[in-house]
Design an enzyme around this catalytic site. Structure first.
Site, PDB file in Angstrom:
ATOM      1  CB  THR A  10      -1.156  -0.142   1.361  1.00  0.00           C
ATOM      2  OG1 THR A  10      -1.960   1.132   1.298  1.00  0.00           O
ATOM      3  CG2 THR A  10      -0.288  -0.157   2.574  1.00  0.00           C
ATOM      4  CB  THR A  11       0.980   4.749  -1.848  1.00  0.00           C
ATOM      5  OG1 THR A  11       0.028   4.466  -2.117  1.00  0.00           O
ATOM      6  CG2 THR A  11       1.442   3.795  -2.890  1.00  0.00           C
ATOM      7  N   GLY A  14      -2.393   5.491   6.592  1.00  0.00           N
ATOM      8  CA  GLY A  14      -3.434   4.960   7.500  1.00  0.00           C
ATOM      9  C   GLY A  14      -3.716   3.428   7.410  1.00  0.00           C
ATOM     10  CE  LYS A  15      -6.434   1.497   1.801  1.00  0.00           C
ATOM     11  NZ  LYS A  15      -5.948   0.674   0.360  1.00  0.00           N
ATOM     12  CG  ASP A  73      -9.130  -0.480  -4.512  1.00  0.00           C
ATOM     13  OD1 ASP A  73      -7.836  -0.197  -4.373  1.00  0.00           O
ATOM     14  OD2 ASP A  73     -10.197  -0.512  -4.747  1.00  0.00           O
ATOM     15  CB  SER A  74     -11.346   0.309   1.780  1.00  0.00           C
ATOM     16  OG  SER A  74      -9.710   0.923   1.006  1.00  0.00           O
ATOM     17  N   GLY A 184      -8.483  10.028   5.661  1.00  0.00           N
ATOM     18  CA  GLY A 184      -9.286   9.993   4.219  1.00  0.00           C
ATOM     19  C   GLY A 184     -10.722  10.799   5.057  1.00  0.00           C
ATOM     20  CE1 TYR A 185     -12.733   9.128   0.389  1.00  0.00           C
ATOM     21  CE2 TYR A 185     -13.780  11.122   0.908  1.00  0.00           C
ATOM     22  CZ  TYR A 185     -13.379  10.388   0.017  1.00  0.00           C
ATOM     23  OH  TYR A 185     -13.105  10.939  -1.614  1.00  0.00           O
ATOM     24  CG  HIS A 219     -14.033  -0.762   6.154  1.00  0.00           C
ATOM     25  ND1 HIS A 219     -13.860   0.774   6.602  1.00  0.00           N
ATOM     26  CD2 HIS A 219     -13.114  -0.345   5.008  1.00  0.00           C
ATOM     27  CE1 HIS A 219     -13.203   1.290   6.649  1.00  0.00           C
ATOM     28  NE2 HIS A 219     -12.417   1.192   5.690  1.00  0.00           N
TER      29      HIS A 219
HETATM   30  O1  LIG Z   1     -11.716   7.284   6.383  1.00  0.00           O
HETATM   31  C1  LIG Z   1     -11.465   6.817   5.919  1.00  0.00           C
HETATM   32  N1  LIG Z   1     -11.253   5.469   6.703  1.00  0.00           N
HETATM   33  C2  LIG Z   1     -11.243   4.425   6.027  1.00  0.00           C
HETATM   34  O2  LIG Z   1     -10.855   3.743   6.775  1.00  0.00           O
HETATM   35  C3  LIG Z   1     -10.856   4.156   5.034  1.00  0.00           C
HETATM   36  N2  LIG Z   1     -10.484   2.974   4.555  1.00  0.00           N
HETATM   37  C4  LIG Z   1     -10.508   4.121   2.789  1.00  0.00           C
HETATM   38  N3  LIG Z   1     -11.157   5.147   2.514  1.00  0.00           N
HETATM   39  C5  LIG Z   1     -11.141   5.601   1.287  1.00  0.00           C
HETATM   40  O3  LIG Z   1     -10.433   5.143   0.454  1.00  0.00           O
HETATM   41  C6  LIG Z   1      -9.942   5.491  -0.795  1.00  0.00           C
HETATM   42  C7  LIG Z   1      -9.200   4.312  -0.863  1.00  0.00           C
HETATM   43  O4  LIG Z   1      -7.699   4.252  -2.148  1.00  0.00           O
HETATM   44  P1  LIG Z   1      -7.557   3.182  -1.951  1.00  0.00           P
HETATM   45  O5  LIG Z   1      -7.995   1.678  -1.574  1.00  0.00           O
HETATM   46  O6  LIG Z   1      -7.374   3.027  -4.046  1.00  0.00           O
HETATM   47  O7  LIG Z   1      -6.575   3.141  -1.320  1.00  0.00           O
HETATM   48  P2  LIG Z   1      -5.174   4.430  -1.406  1.00  0.00           P
HETATM   49  O8  LIG Z   1      -4.829   4.446  -3.583  1.00  0.00           O
HETATM   50  O9  LIG Z   1      -4.913   4.664  -0.727  1.00  0.00           O
HETATM   51  O10 LIG Z   1      -3.655   3.612  -1.443  1.00  0.00           O
HETATM   52  P3  LIG Z   1      -3.393   2.106  -2.162  1.00  0.00           P
HETATM   53  O11 LIG Z   1      -3.521   0.218  -0.515  1.00  0.00           O
HETATM   54  O12 LIG Z   1      -4.281   1.804  -2.634  1.00  0.00           O
HETATM   55  O13 LIG Z   1      -1.718   2.550  -1.922  1.00  0.00           O
HETATM   56  C8  LIG Z   1      -8.812   6.548   0.604  1.00  0.00           C
HETATM   57  O14 LIG Z   1      -7.642   6.873  -0.035  1.00  0.00           O
HETATM   58  C9  LIG Z   1      -9.622   7.202   0.860  1.00  0.00           C
HETATM   59  O15 LIG Z   1      -9.807   7.785   0.566  1.00  0.00           O
HETATM   60  C10 LIG Z   1     -11.229   5.068   3.869  1.00  0.00           C
HETATM   61  N4  LIG Z   1     -10.685   6.471   4.664  1.00  0.00           N
HETATM   62 MG   LIG Z   2      -5.650   3.240  -4.351  1.00  0.00          MG
END
Ligand SMILES: O=c1[nH]c(=O)c2ncn([C@@H]3O[C@H](COP(=O)(O)OP(=O)(O)OP(=O)(O)O)[C@@H](O)[C@H]3O)c2[nH]1
Ligand SMILES: [Mg+2]
Length: 239
Positions: A10-11, A14-15, A73-74, A184-185, A219
């Protein structure tokens, strides 16, 4: 028995923070792409679903690293927006550059270039939340329903998939940012469990919860709990 190395592809810091908490107790050592000190592969998330993107990322990161790789992916799906932003959650505000400017950065995309990836991500999250508030402006509570979805995919070093799991968290989009936890949100997302916490409680946002409280109902936490047996088997076999 030494813990098994698991690349979390992941980039998103937070994740990564959340996953490091969630693997507690497992003989798994979470490796981040930065730990490998090599230029990251470009993984274009062109899938139409969270599952397609998660699996594509897991396979790409596993092959790149030669390790077992987990990808997430979320995103946020808002009922009143027909499920948007969904798979486009990360860059939602960049999709139409006329979105409201972020308090951090006047021009969409400038933050990423001038402030670096972390501040750029924070500015992008600000723009995403500005856009979400504008899109739901004036809607009453019953019309502000939303859910987070997360898909976690686990791949072997040869790029074959071990398994894919999902998790969801329902809630409501608030009218103003509250809290500085999560990412994020989260400052706008009020989980249903908080809304049902009792008469007169205003319902805390995800960003007002402690990390442990978020993990218990998020989630990502739900998806991870479904993944745990697969990781335990991997660790028991020493990968
Ligand atoms: O407030 C939040 N709490 C969460 O728990 C959450 N989980 C997902 N998100 C949103 O959805 C995008 C994922 O996009 P995404 O899965 O492509 O990830 P990313 O692009 O940030 O990183 P990568 O894992 O792809 O490298 C994120 O950037 C957030 O905007 C969240 N927002
Ligand atoms: Mg992404």
């Amino acid at each position: 028995m030494s813990p098994v190395d698991l690349l979390f592809g992941t980039t998103n810091p937070g994740k990564l923070r959340e996953l490091r908490r969630l693997v507690a107790g497992l003989a798994v050592r979470v490796v981040s792409p930065d730990d490998l000190g090599r230029p990251l592969p470009e993984v274009v998330e062109d899938g139409a679903t969270f599952q397609a993107n998660a699996e594509k990322k897991a396979i790409a990161w596993a092959r790149w690293s030669g390790l077992h790789a987990l990808a997430d992916d979320s995103g946020l799906c808002v009922d009143a927006l027909g499920g948007a932003p969904g798979v486009r959650s990360a860059r939602w505000s960049d999709l139409e550059p006329d979105g409201p400017a972020s308090p951090v950065c006047e021009l969409a995309g400038v933050a990423e270039l001038e402030l670096g990836p972390v501040a750029g991500r924070a500015a992008r999250d600000e723009r995403n939340n500005d856009k979400l508030l504008a899109a739901l402006s004036g809607l009453p509570d019953p019309r502000r329903a939303a859910r987070y979805e997360a898909v976690l995919a686990l791949a072997r070093p040869d790029g074959t998939l071990v398994g894919t799991v999902t998790g969801t968290c329902s809630g409501r989009i608030g009218r103003a940012r509250r809290g500085d936890g999560g990412f994020g949100y989260d400052p706008l997302f009020i989980p249903t469990a908080e809304l049902q916490a009792g008469e007169g409680t205003r319902g805390r946002t995800m960003a007002e919860l402690t990390p442990e409280e978020k993990d218990a109902l998020s989630h990502r936490g739900e998806a991870f709990r479904r993944l745990r047996p697969l990781l335990a088997t991997l660790a028991a076999r020493g990968a």
